[in-house]
Design an enzyme around this catalytic site. Structure first.
Site, mmCIF file in Angstrom:
data_model
loop_
_atom_site.group_PDB
_atom_site.id
_atom_site.type_symbol
_atom_site.label_atom_id
_atom_site.label_comp_id
_atom_site.label_asym_id
_atom_site.label_seq_id
_atom_site.Cartn_x
_atom_site.Cartn_y
_atom_site.Cartn_z
ATOM 1 N N MET A 30 40.115 37.164 40.452
ATOM 2 C CA MET A 30 39.000 37.528 41.333
ATOM 3 C C MET A 30 37.738 37.663 40.483
ATOM 4 S SD MET A 30 40.527 39.749 44.439
ATOM 5 C CE MET A 30 40.577 41.337 43.642
ATOM 6 N N HIS A 37 42.553 38.750 31.496
ATOM 7 C CA HIS A 37 42.513 37.380 32.027
ATOM 8 C C HIS A 37 42.571 36.368 30.886
ATOM 9 C CE1 HIS A 37 40.178 39.562 35.319
ATOM 10 N NE2 HIS A 37 41.195 39.035 35.972
HETATM 11 O O1 PAF Z 1 45.294 39.902 40.699
HETATM 12 C C1 PAF Z 1 44.276 39.434 41.272
HETATM 13 O O2 PAF Z 1 43.186 39.347 40.701
HETATM 14 C C2 PAF Z 1 44.400 38.963 42.719
HETATM 15 O O3 PAF Z 1 45.257 39.784 43.441
HETATM 16 C C3 PAF Z 1 44.806 37.477 42.827
HETATM 17 C C4 PAF Z 1 46.193 37.238 42.270
HETATM 18 C C5 PAF Z 1 43.800 36.614 42.108
HETATM 19 C C6 PAF Z 1 44.825 37.058 44.302
HETATM 20 O O4 PAF Z 1 43.573 37.201 44.887
#
Ligand code: PAF
Length: 269
Positions: A30, A37
């Protein structure tokens, strides 16, 4: 790195050239990208020919009164971060690309999505399961990478893939923590310095729970004792559950920020 904003262009980009089917690794996010990430992107880069990152603040997984509007957004920074992590394609759709007029089909993960985070955030995992299903169908990844910090999300997505026989392997990567022990999360940006000191009780509590588990005593009780002794924090839940393996999971609220974290209840000292 290619940036794609609509579903038709994504479909064309993910159509392999005849005779060539590169392995695609998907990192769904997101945005507001952080070191957690980056660890997912690094794992995808090491294991796949093509790395795709999706950047979409999914309205369907936020309940009424939650932080959809305030959720941290930094698309320019995220594009630079993904580019420097060696990502090949960034999919950053607008909401009407994902949920066009008339969209009304949902993926509901059932019991696993109804307790812990699911009972605190009704509908949350339905939103997660639906967006992940759409992303898997659009991107057609061989592997998709998720952070173990969201252990229940990992369990939900693994069940989804198993139940619907989606041809994707779900890779759960270890939680990345700041040096003070707090698990990386985009929502950490909401914490004031004082809040952050309070929030550190969460990883401390989980460590205490893990130590108790390893010594044969009650992990939930040990974690709860640490959290109850911390002023300025409200406990939402502390629970042992099978979330892709035996897990001690907790959610707390500090100020107006809700934080979750977990540890795997292994036996090793
Ligand atoms: O973990 C996240 O950032 C969200 O839940 C995801 C997996 C991108 C789904 O919108």
């Amino acid at each position: 790195m290619k940036v794609i904003r609509n579903v038709a262009d994504l479909g064309a980009a993910m159509d392999p050239a005849p005779g060539r089917a590169p392995s695609v690794g998907l990192v769904p996010t997101m945005g507001s990208l952080h070191a957690g990430h980056l660890s997912l992107m690094a794992a995808a880069r090491a294991e796949c020919d093509v790395v795709v990152v999706s950047l979409f603040v999914n309205p369907a997984q936020f309940g009424r009164g939650e932080d959809l509007e305030q959720y941290p957004r930094d698309e320019v920074g995220d594009i630079a971060t993904a580019e420097s992590a060696g990502v090949d394609l960034l999919f950053a759709p607008a909401a009407d690309q994902v949920y066009p007029e008339g969209f009304d089909t949902w993926v509901d993960p059932g019991k696993i999505g109804a307790y812990l985070e699911g009972s605190a955030r009704p509908g949350h995992f339905r939103g997660v399961a639906t967006i992940c299903t759409k992303l898997f169908l659009l991107v057609k990844p061989r592997r998709a990478y998720f952070g173990r910090k969201d252990a229940q999300q990992v369990a939900v997505v693994k069940q989804l893939v198993r139940d619907l026989e989606l041809p994707v392997e779900i890779v759960a990567c270890p939680t990345v923590r700041d040096p003070d022990g707090l698990a990386m999360s985009s929502r950490n940006a909401y914490l004031s310095p004082d809040d952050r000191q309070v929030a550190l009780a969460l990883p401390r509590a989980l460590e205490a729970g893990l130590a108790a588990h390893r010594s044969g005593t009650d992990a939930v009780r040990a974690a709860r004792d640490v959290l109850d002794a911390q002023p300025g924090l409200r406990v939402d839940y502390v629970a042992e559950a099978d979330l892709d393996g035996p897990t001690l999971a907790a959610a707390v609220v500090v100020g107006s920020t809700r934080l979750i974290d977990n540890v795997v209840l292994d036996a090793e000292a």
